[in-house]
Design an enzyme around this catalytic site. Structure first.
Site, PDB file in Angstrom:
ATOM      1  N   GLY A  37       0.618  -1.131  -0.083  1.00 41.96           N
ATOM      2  CA  GLY A  37      -0.157   0.196  -0.106  1.00 41.96           C
ATOM      3  C   GLY A  37       0.584   1.330  -0.052  1.00 41.96           C
ATOM      4  CD  GLU A  75      11.065  -1.524  -7.976  1.00 40.70           C
ATOM      5  OE1 GLU A  75      11.622  -2.842  -8.735  1.00 40.70           O
ATOM      6  OE2 GLU A  75       9.942  -1.382  -8.723  1.00 40.70           O
ATOM      7  CG  HIS A  83      -0.733   0.722 -10.130  1.00 37.28           C
ATOM      8  ND1 HIS A  83      -0.347   0.821  -8.959  1.00 37.28           N
ATOM      9  CD2 HIS A  83      -0.718  -0.540  -9.726  1.00 37.28           C
ATOM     10  CE1 HIS A  83      -0.826  -0.460  -8.506  1.00 37.28           C
ATOM     11  NE2 HIS A  83      -0.437  -0.999  -9.099  1.00 37.28           N
ATOM     12  CE  LYS A 111      -3.434  -0.121  -5.891  1.00 39.10           C
ATOM     13  NZ  LYS A 111      -4.263  -1.549  -6.388  1.00 39.10           N
ATOM     14  CD  GLU A 171      -1.857  -5.005  -7.951  1.00 41.41           C
ATOM     15  OE1 GLU A 171      -1.517  -3.481  -7.833  1.00 41.41           O
ATOM     16  OE2 GLU A 171      -2.039  -5.045  -7.329  1.00 41.41           O
ATOM     17  CG  ASN A 185      -2.064  -7.876  -4.457  1.00 45.06           C
ATOM     18  OD1 ASN A 185      -1.276  -8.168  -3.837  1.00 45.06           O
ATOM     19  ND2 ASN A 185      -1.883  -7.024  -5.116  1.00 45.06           N
ATOM     20  NE  ARG A 187      -3.657  -9.350  -0.976  1.00 45.36           N
ATOM     21  CZ  ARG A 187      -4.352  -8.124  -1.076  1.00 45.36           C
ATOM     22  NH1 ARG A 187      -6.020  -7.897  -1.495  1.00 45.36           N
ATOM     23  NH2 ARG A 187      -3.479  -7.184  -1.030  1.00 45.36           N
TER      24      ARG A 187
END
Length: 208
Positions: A37, A75, A83, A111, A171, A185, A187
């Site tokens: 998050g 990274e 996104h 978000k 994602e 994810n 879920r």
């Protein structure tokens, strides 16, 4: 040997220095494995700042104590991004994509708005702009549709390969017509209702 912030930070600084050497003028993103998050992330422009930022990231996700997971990822920071996420549904044998969601509008990496995206929807929008004489907008929408098609195809192949048996989210970070896999994810996510609104499929029911 148990890692400590003190032992980890210099190694992270060396890794960052290698990235900076390969990509002059670039920025590096530090991510704590235990984050999520938007938490446990810091961006640096110089390797000398890495040790302090690693400690900050780990403290933010409460992973600075003895025995905590202190793994971090370094990274290249992609500067102009969107996104995008792909909604998947699999039963262990097959896996299908149910379109995408654009969640690029964020504040503090949280978000704020989710927009449901489908290949058909983008194609229809491109046609409307073409008829209205907005050729540039039409070209952008067609390019977006092509990127979405690639992400959906990759997401489905991933689901089949791992025998996904759930509702999941694939994602990606999108930069222009390039996209980079970020995470899956496995879920249901709070954003799922907008996909349900477009598809008419009850994702929670199907997951169960």
């Amino acid at each position: 040997m148990t890692s400590t912030c003190t032992s980890l930070a210099p190694e992270a600084a060396r890794a960052a220095a290698e990235i900076f050497a390969e990509r002059p003028g670039a920025r590096v993103r530090i991510k704590a494995i235990g984050g999520g998050g938007g938490k446990g992330q810091r961006i640096v422009t110089d390797a000398s700042a890495v040790p302090e930022k690693v400690r900050e990231a780990l403290q933010e996700v409460k992973a600075a104590g003895v025995g905590d997971n202190k793994n971090v990822v370094l990274e290249l920071n992609i500067e102009t991004t969107r996104h995008n996420e792909i909604q998947l549904l699999g039963n262990g044998r097959w896996c299908v994509s149910l379109g995408g969601r654009d969640c690029s509008l964020q504040m503090h990496e949280q978000k704020l708005l989710e927009v449901s995206t489908t290949q058909d929807g983008l194609a229809e929008a491109a046609e409307r702009h073409e008829r209205a004489g907005n050729k540039k907008q039409a070209a952008v929408l067609r390019a977006d549709a092509a990127v979405l098609a690639k992400m959906e195809a990759e997401a489905e192949r991933f689901g089949v390969a791992v025998k996904l048996d759930s509702a999941s989210t694939f994602e990606c970070i999108v930069e222009g017509t390039n996209h980079f896999f970020m995470e899956v994810n496995t879920r249901i996510q709070v954003e799922h209702p907008i996909t349900e609104m477009v598809t008419g499929i009850d994702l929670v029911k199907e997951q169960i």
